[in-house]
Design a protein around this motif. Structure first.
Motif: not given
Length: 254
Positions: A60-62, A96-104, A178-181
């Motif tokens: 996640s840090t990466t 052009g970089i978008c993130q779905s973060p850990e924990g939503r 980041d951890e989508p499941s």
């Protein structure tokens, strides 16, 4: 395994392509605690690349470093040939970089529709936003059914769908997941991973952090294994699925 490993018979990974993303020997720390150490990796256009590793491995840090939320102490983050170290997070989205973060991290008191609107906050192309919004509602039909519902009243799986959909409204060329499941029932895990494959098929490159190593490796083209902040192993995902050390450490010995 090197990045020159044959991805498939007769094909060298990235041959004839410019890298979309490169991390070049990045070091990232929280105070005096080193979280990522001399990490280098490459993502080519059109790939699904996964980072796997145990808790605290630096995955996640990466992603947070790529997103501009953290700044490496040394090394370079290069996107489409340009060094983006120190670029603020909101400007990284514009690149052009978008993130779905850990924990939503959805806005629970806002509706699904309002959360989607916020995903496009950096954009001015109104017609294309409407087109992309329709596309994510086709990807996630449950969100269409709940478009006026408060996001916090939805199930965990539906909230995860919303987090991914919101990131897609930023119109990314590189989608960070980041951890989508995490925390999802097995049937919803299958839905999420099938959707990731569809997202890639529509032209979006994906960098995936996932503790469910088996599911990640089954859909990824290439994988990096992190251990205590360092790169431990890399190679075509199909090869890592057959690697005894990976099987023993991350796939429960199966």
């Amino acid at each position: 395994m090197s990045t020159d490993t044959q991805a498939s018979a007769g094909t060298v990974r990235g041959e004839g392509q410019e890298a979309l993303l490169q991390l070049k020997s990045i070091n990232v720390s929280y105070g005096n605690i080193a979280a990522v150490k001399e990490l280098s990796l490459t993502v080519y256009p059109g790939e699904i690349v996964c980072l796997i590793g145990s808790n605290g491995a630096g995955k996640s840090t990466t992603l947070r470093t790529i997103s501009g939320l953290l700044r490496p102490r040394s090394g370079d983050v290069v996107f489409e040939g340009k060094r983006i170290n120190g670029v603020p997070g909101h400007d990284v989205v514009k690149l052009g970089i978008c993130q779905s973060p850990e924990g939503r991290k959805i806005f629970q008191r806002m509706t699904v529709s309002e959360n989607l609107d916020l995903g496009a906050f950096t954009r001015k192309d109104t017609a294309k936003i409407a087109e992309d919004r329709e596309n994510v509602l086709e990807l996630f039909p449950r969100l269409r059914e709940r478009v006026d519902q408060k996001a916090g009243t939805m199930s965990g799986g539906e909230q995860q769908m919303l987090a991914v959909a919101r990131a897609l409204l930023g119109n990314p060329r590189l989608l960070l997941l980041d951890e989508p499941s995490m925390g999802l029932a097995p049937v919803l895990v299958d839905v999420i991973f099938e959707t990731i494959e569809r997202i890639r098929a529509q032209g979006t490159t994906v960098l995936l952090v996932e503790q469910n190593a088996l599911a990640a490796l089954e859909i990824a083209d290439y994988a990096y294994v992190l251990e205590s902040g360092r790169l431990n192993l890399e190679g075509p995902a199909a090869d890592l699925l057959d690697d005894p050390s990976v099987t023993a450490a991350y796939l429960g010995g199966h």
